[in-house]
Design a protein around this motif. Structure first.
Motif, mmCIF file in Angstrom:
data_model
loop_
_atom_site.group_PDB
_atom_site.id
_atom_site.type_symbol
_atom_site.label_atom_id
_atom_site.label_comp_id
_atom_site.label_asym_id
_atom_site.label_seq_id
_atom_site.Cartn_x
_atom_site.Cartn_y
_atom_site.Cartn_z
ATOM 1 N N PRO A 67 -53.591 76.543 4.841
ATOM 2 C CA PRO A 67 -55.399 75.923 5.465
ATOM 3 C C PRO A 67 -55.823 76.838 5.410
ATOM 4 O O PRO A 67 -55.736 77.710 5.961
ATOM 5 C CB PRO A 67 -54.852 75.270 6.684
ATOM 6 C CG PRO A 67 -53.510 75.996 7.687
ATOM 7 C CD PRO A 67 -52.319 76.824 6.280
ATOM 8 N N PRO A 68 -57.307 76.398 5.774
ATOM 9 C CA PRO A 68 -58.114 78.102 5.418
ATOM 10 C C PRO A 68 -58.183 78.710 6.741
ATOM 11 O O PRO A 68 -57.589 77.903 7.963
ATOM 12 C CB PRO A 68 -59.336 76.931 5.545
ATOM 13 C CG PRO A 68 -59.320 75.654 4.947
ATOM 14 C CD PRO A 68 -58.208 75.161 5.655
ATOM 15 N N LYS A 69 -58.575 79.858 7.126
ATOM 16 C CA LYS A 69 -58.067 80.482 8.240
ATOM 17 C C LYS A 69 -58.666 80.087 9.259
ATOM 18 O O LYS A 69 -58.560 80.076 10.279
ATOM 19 C CB LYS A 69 -58.569 82.272 7.679
ATOM 20 C CG LYS A 69 -58.863 83.220 8.662
ATOM 21 C CD LYS A 69 -59.903 83.966 8.480
ATOM 22 C CE LYS A 69 -60.155 85.689 9.680
ATOM 23 N NZ LYS A 69 -60.104 85.031 10.840
ATOM 24 N N GLN A 70 -60.177 79.172 9.667
ATOM 25 C CA GLN A 70 -60.904 79.170 10.346
ATOM 26 C C GLN A 70 -60.050 78.086 11.276
ATOM 27 O O GLN A 70 -59.705 77.969 12.085
ATOM 28 C CB GLN A 70 -62.401 78.259 9.745
ATOM 29 C CG GLN A 70 -63.018 77.838 10.959
ATOM 30 C CD GLN A 70 -63.550 78.663 12.086
ATOM 31 O OE1 GLN A 70 -64.304 79.596 11.357
ATOM 32 N NE2 GLN A 70 -62.639 78.118 13.339
ATOM 33 N N GLY A 110 -60.879 85.309 0.031
ATOM 34 C CA GLY A 110 -60.393 85.898 1.364
ATOM 35 C C GLY A 110 -59.616 85.852 1.984
ATOM 36 O O GLY A 110 -59.163 85.655 2.911
ATOM 37 N N ALA A 111 -58.099 85.612 0.819
ATOM 38 C CA ALA A 111 -56.524 85.395 1.129
ATOM 39 C C ALA A 111 -55.981 86.742 1.850
ATOM 40 O O ALA A 111 -56.862 87.899 2.212
ATOM 41 C CB ALA A 111 -55.663 85.781 -0.171
ATOM 42 N N GLY A 112 -55.161 87.146 2.575
ATOM 43 C CA GLY A 112 -54.750 87.570 3.749
ATOM 44 C C GLY A 112 -52.883 88.483 3.313
ATOM 45 O O GLY A 112 -53.171 88.020 1.575
ATOM 46 N N LEU A 139 -51.834 87.823 -0.746
ATOM 47 C CA LEU A 139 -52.420 88.882 -1.961
ATOM 48 C C LEU A 139 -51.095 89.267 -2.133
ATOM 49 O O LEU A 139 -50.789 90.320 -3.366
ATOM 50 C CB LEU A 139 -53.197 90.196 -0.821
ATOM 51 C CG LEU A 139 -54.822 89.785 -0.791
ATOM 52 C CD1 LEU A 139 -55.110 91.019 0.554
ATOM 53 C CD2 LEU A 139 -55.177 89.631 -1.399
ATOM 54 N N ALA A 140 -50.164 88.896 -1.406
ATOM 55 C CA ALA A 140 -48.978 89.594 -2.043
ATOM 56 C C ALA A 140 -48.543 89.075 -3.657
ATOM 57 O O ALA A 140 -47.571 89.473 -4.447
ATOM 58 C CB ALA A 140 -47.439 88.932 -1.168
ATOM 59 N N GLY A 141 -49.107 87.886 -4.161
ATOM 60 C CA GLY A 141 -48.864 87.246 -5.206
ATOM 61 C C GLY A 141 -47.702 85.768 -5.218
ATOM 62 O O GLY A 141 -47.628 86.103 -4.670
ATOM 63 N N MET A 142 -47.653 85.928 -6.648
ATOM 64 C CA MET A 142 -46.440 85.314 -7.391
ATOM 65 C C MET A 142 -45.662 86.260 -7.503
ATOM 66 O O MET A 142 -44.768 87.633 -7.120
ATOM 67 C CB MET A 142 -46.560 84.762 -8.416
ATOM 68 C CG MET A 142 -48.378 84.090 -9.002
ATOM 69 S SD MET A 142 -48.198 83.478 -10.820
ATOM 70 C CE MET A 142 -48.595 85.122 -11.394
ATOM 71 N N GLN A 143 -44.037 85.778 -6.603
ATOM 72 C CA GLN A 143 -43.501 85.816 -6.951
ATOM 73 C C GLN A 143 -41.645 86.468 -7.397
ATOM 74 O O GLN A 143 -42.052 84.896 -8.279
ATOM 75 C CB GLN A 143 -41.959 85.585 -4.884
ATOM 76 C CG GLN A 143 -43.526 85.869 -4.019
ATOM 77 C CD GLN A 143 -42.492 84.868 -2.543
ATOM 78 O OE1 GLN A 143 -41.112 85.382 -2.271
ATOM 79 N NE2 GLN A 143 -42.957 84.643 -1.634
ATOM 80 N N PRO A 144 -41.167 87.576 -7.780
ATOM 81 C CA PRO A 144 -40.530 87.519 -8.953
ATOM 82 C C PRO A 144 -39.006 86.082 -8.416
ATOM 83 O O PRO A 144 -38.680 85.297 -9.815
ATOM 84 C CB PRO A 144 -39.464 88.485 -8.819
ATOM 85 C CG PRO A 144 -40.044 88.557 -7.507
ATOM 86 C CD PRO A 144 -40.987 88.451 -7.213
ATOM 87 N N ARG A 197 -48.974 96.467 -9.294
ATOM 88 C CA ARG A 197 -48.237 98.038 -7.891
ATOM 89 C C ARG A 197 -49.117 97.197 -7.128
ATOM 90 O O ARG A 197 -48.587 97.093 -5.757
ATOM 91 C CB ARG A 197 -48.425 99.229 -8.567
ATOM 92 C CG ARG A 197 -48.030 99.451 -7.797
ATOM 93 C CD ARG A 197 -47.246 101.660 -8.392
ATOM 94 N NE ARG A 197 -48.983 102.270 -7.970
ATOM 95 C CZ ARG A 197 -50.255 102.464 -8.915
ATOM 96 N NH1 ARG A 197 -49.417 102.194 -10.149
ATOM 97 N NH2 ARG A 197 -50.382 102.793 -8.672
ATOM 98 N N SER A 198 -50.188 97.008 -6.573
ATOM 99 C CA SER A 198 -50.876 96.657 -5.224
ATOM 100 C C SER A 198 -50.245 95.466 -4.666
ATOM 101 O O SER A 198 -49.487 95.570 -3.112
ATOM 102 C CB SER A 198 -51.906 97.006 -5.347
ATOM 103 O OG SER A 198 -52.064 97.554 -5.964
ATOM 104 N N ALA A 199 -49.892 94.492 -5.663
ATOM 105 C CA ALA A 199 -49.126 93.315 -5.250
ATOM 106 C C ALA A 199 -48.091 93.235 -4.754
ATOM 107 O O ALA A 199 -46.939 92.711 -4.244
ATOM 108 C CB ALA A 199 -48.971 92.513 -6.594
ATOM 109 N N ALA A 200 -46.635 94.222 -5.730
ATOM 110 C CA ALA A 200 -45.660 94.528 -4.746
ATOM 111 C C ALA A 200 -45.885 95.319 -3.676
ATOM 112 O O ALA A 200 -44.897 95.135 -2.868
ATOM 113 C CB ALA A 200 -44.729 95.497 -6.389
ATOM 114 N N LEU A 201 -46.699 96.390 -3.906
ATOM 115 C CA LEU A 201 -46.525 96.802 -2.249
ATOM 116 C C LEU A 201 -46.513 95.932 -1.447
ATOM 117 O O LEU A 201 -45.984 95.614 -0.083
ATOM 118 C CB LEU A 201 -47.633 98.083 -2.298
ATOM 119 C CG LEU A 201 -46.915 98.899 -3.144
ATOM 120 C CD1 LEU A 201 -48.122 99.689 -2.879
ATOM 121 C CD2 LEU A 201 -46.235 100.054 -2.414
ATOM 122 N N LEU A 202 -48.035 94.792 -1.860
ATOM 123 C CA LEU A 202 -48.162 93.569 -0.834
ATOM 124 C C LEU A 202 -46.809 92.735 -0.162
ATOM 125 O O LEU A 202 -46.858 92.421 1.114
ATOM 126 C CB LEU A 202 -49.453 93.422 -0.971
ATOM 127 C CG LEU A 202 -50.282 94.392 -0.348
ATOM 128 C CD1 LEU A 202 -51.580 93.806 -1.937
ATOM 129 C CD2 LEU A 202 -51.637 94.128 0.588
#
Length: 489
Positions: free
Chosen positions: A309-312, A159-161, A165-170, A243-248
């Protein structure tokens, strides 16, 4: 070539063909070097090498390009022996022998693992490497696009935001207790299959850790069961997810820029508060649109933490911000990766308090007595100290206070005090409210009194670890300064 995990042939030399600059792995590395050339200039570069296929391939490509003069530096390898498997010491010996055969420097680090799963081992490896790195060193990691796709799916399941969801960064600047260093992942656009082909062609004697494919953790389950199913549905699935990770990541950068701007607007003077106590203006936060408030809090809470921290929890902190009543008792606790934090609100400030800081504030104040002498140089009196922090008062007497005695002791709630800005003496809760002292700091207020040669005692100042309130004009007779220093710094 897959190496047996119990009998390792070493030393080993690369027997396959060399690595041309046009090779996809070499080209990807050289492109990343061009992208981050300013950040790399003048810095030590390390390569985290587990001995597995990916990190051995990255080390081999670096060595080959360096021999050809295409790589301006030769990274030093870091291998962590965490000791949770019987063959870990053999692995370390194997990696070191292979590295020496390639002309690579290799450092074997020992790690203490708290737990018996892969996540505990991963955490221990990072901690061991962090302790070895110096300020602004660069740590190369051999993560590739398949790793990126697995990471994105794991975070989606959790449930990440947009940040997650941008994943790991170069390239990422990483803050740690030991200082700041850089994480560099030059192969995030490279497929695992390309690394496998290279390792086979070069006959790399990599270690195959059997725990990678047992399916006893979420990542290995994704790798074994889910990723093949996705690629069966769409052969381009991994490339598309990457590619989605790069766009995010582009979207996350935009959100992060706005969040940091909002934090800058709401930030309370950082010189007023110690590093373990951060504050934001509640009224400034309340003026933000709801979505920006959430992102602002998310970024602020995790400024020096690897995971949010968690979203809650963020929602609960947001509710604390927008609340209109004057109840200041709510304390929201969050156990982060290593530290615990309390978020509290007092008057117009939202605080993030480190648990270690709150424990330090609970220590007693040491009462002090000092005979003042005009010829005496400035003296420092310690009121409270431990391995985290030291609170002291620096005192210098004028001629008017010669031979007087200075007393410093904790302020109790039954003592009435009138500062130079008050019309009437006050005590207890009313005094603390008038001075704007939050509940967690009220046990850290000391009163300084001076007894003159005639035996008359006059309160001259109240002090906290970083505030001083004059109580009398006699304050001018004794120059006092409250100082707070953090041992960990």
């Amino acid at each position: 070539m897959q190496t047996d995990t119990t009998i390792m042939p070493y030393p080993v030399t690369v027997s396959g063909p060399d690595t041309p600059l046009s090779h996809p792995l070499a080209a990807a590395l050289l492109t990343s070097i061009d992208d981050y050339h300013p950040q790399l200039r003048g810095r030590r570069v390390w390569l985290a090498c587990s001995g597995g296929r990916d990190s051995m391939a990255l080390a081999a490509v670096c060595a080959a390009l360096y021999r050809q003069g295409a790589l301006p530096f030769l990274p030093q390898l870091l291998h962590v022996d965490h000791g949770i498997q019987a063959v870990s010491k053999t692995w370390a010996t194997h990696v070191q022998a292979w590295a020496e055969a390639q002309g690579l420097s290799c450092h074997i680090l020992r790690a203490q693992v708290f737990g018996d799963n892969e996540q505990a081992a991963r955490t221990a490896r990072y901690h061991a490497m962090q302790a070895h790195l110096r300020q602004d060193d660069v740590l190369m990691l051999a993560h590739h696009s398949d790793d990126q796709a697995e990471t994105l799916l794991m975070r989606l399941i959790q449930g990440a935001g947009v940040q997650g969801l941008a994943g790991m960064q170069p390239w990422r600047v990483q803050e740690a207790d030991t200082g700041r260093y850089q994480l560099w992942r030059p192969w995030l656009g490279v497929r695992r299959a390309a690394l496998s082909r290279y390792a086979e062609c070069q006959q790399l004697p990599y270690i195959n850790d059997p725990t990678n494919d047992t399916g006893d953790n979420q990542r290995s389950q994704l790798r074994r069961d889910i990723m093949p199913a996705l690629t069966a549905l769409n052969p381009q699935a991994i490339d598309n997810i990457t590619r989605s990770a790069a766009l995010l990541r582009d979207a996350a950068d935009t959100v992060q820029t706005q969040a940091k701007s909002d934090i800058a607007q709401a930030l309370i003077d950082t010189e007023t508060y110690p590093p373990y106590q951060r504050g934001l203006s509640v009224s400034t936060l309340q003026a933000l649109p709801r979505a920006r408030l959430r992102q602002c809090l998310h970024t602020w809470l995790t400024l020096d933490e690897p995971l949010p921290p968690p979203k809650q929890y963020i929602d609960d902190v947001g509710a604390l911000v927008v609340r209109r009543d004057a109840n200041h008792q709510t304390a929201l606790y969050w156990q982060a990766s290593e530290r615990g934090y309390h978020v509290r609100r007092y008057q117009d400030t939202l605080y993030r308090l480190d648990s270690a800081w709150l424990s330090w504030l609970a220590l007693p104040i040491t009462s002090q007595r000092l005979l003042l002498n005009h010829s005496t140089q400035t003296q420092s009196i310690i009121l409270r100290a431990d391995s985290l922090c030291r609170w002291q008062v620096r005192v210098q007497a004028t001629a008017e206070a010669t031979n007087s005695t200075l007393h410093i002791q904790a302020l109790t709630r039954d003592v009435s005090v009138k500062t130079t800005r008050m019309n009437h003496p006050q005590r207890g809760k009313k005094l603390y409210q008038r001075l704007g002292i939050p509940m967690w700091l009220r046990g850290s207020i000391a009163i300084i009194s001076m007894t003159d040669t005639d035996g008359h005692t006059t309160p001259i100042a109240l002090i906290s670890p970083y505030h001083l309130w004059p109580l009398s004009t006699k304050t001018d007779a004794v120059h006092c300064e409250t100082l707070l220093s953090f041992i960990a710094e």
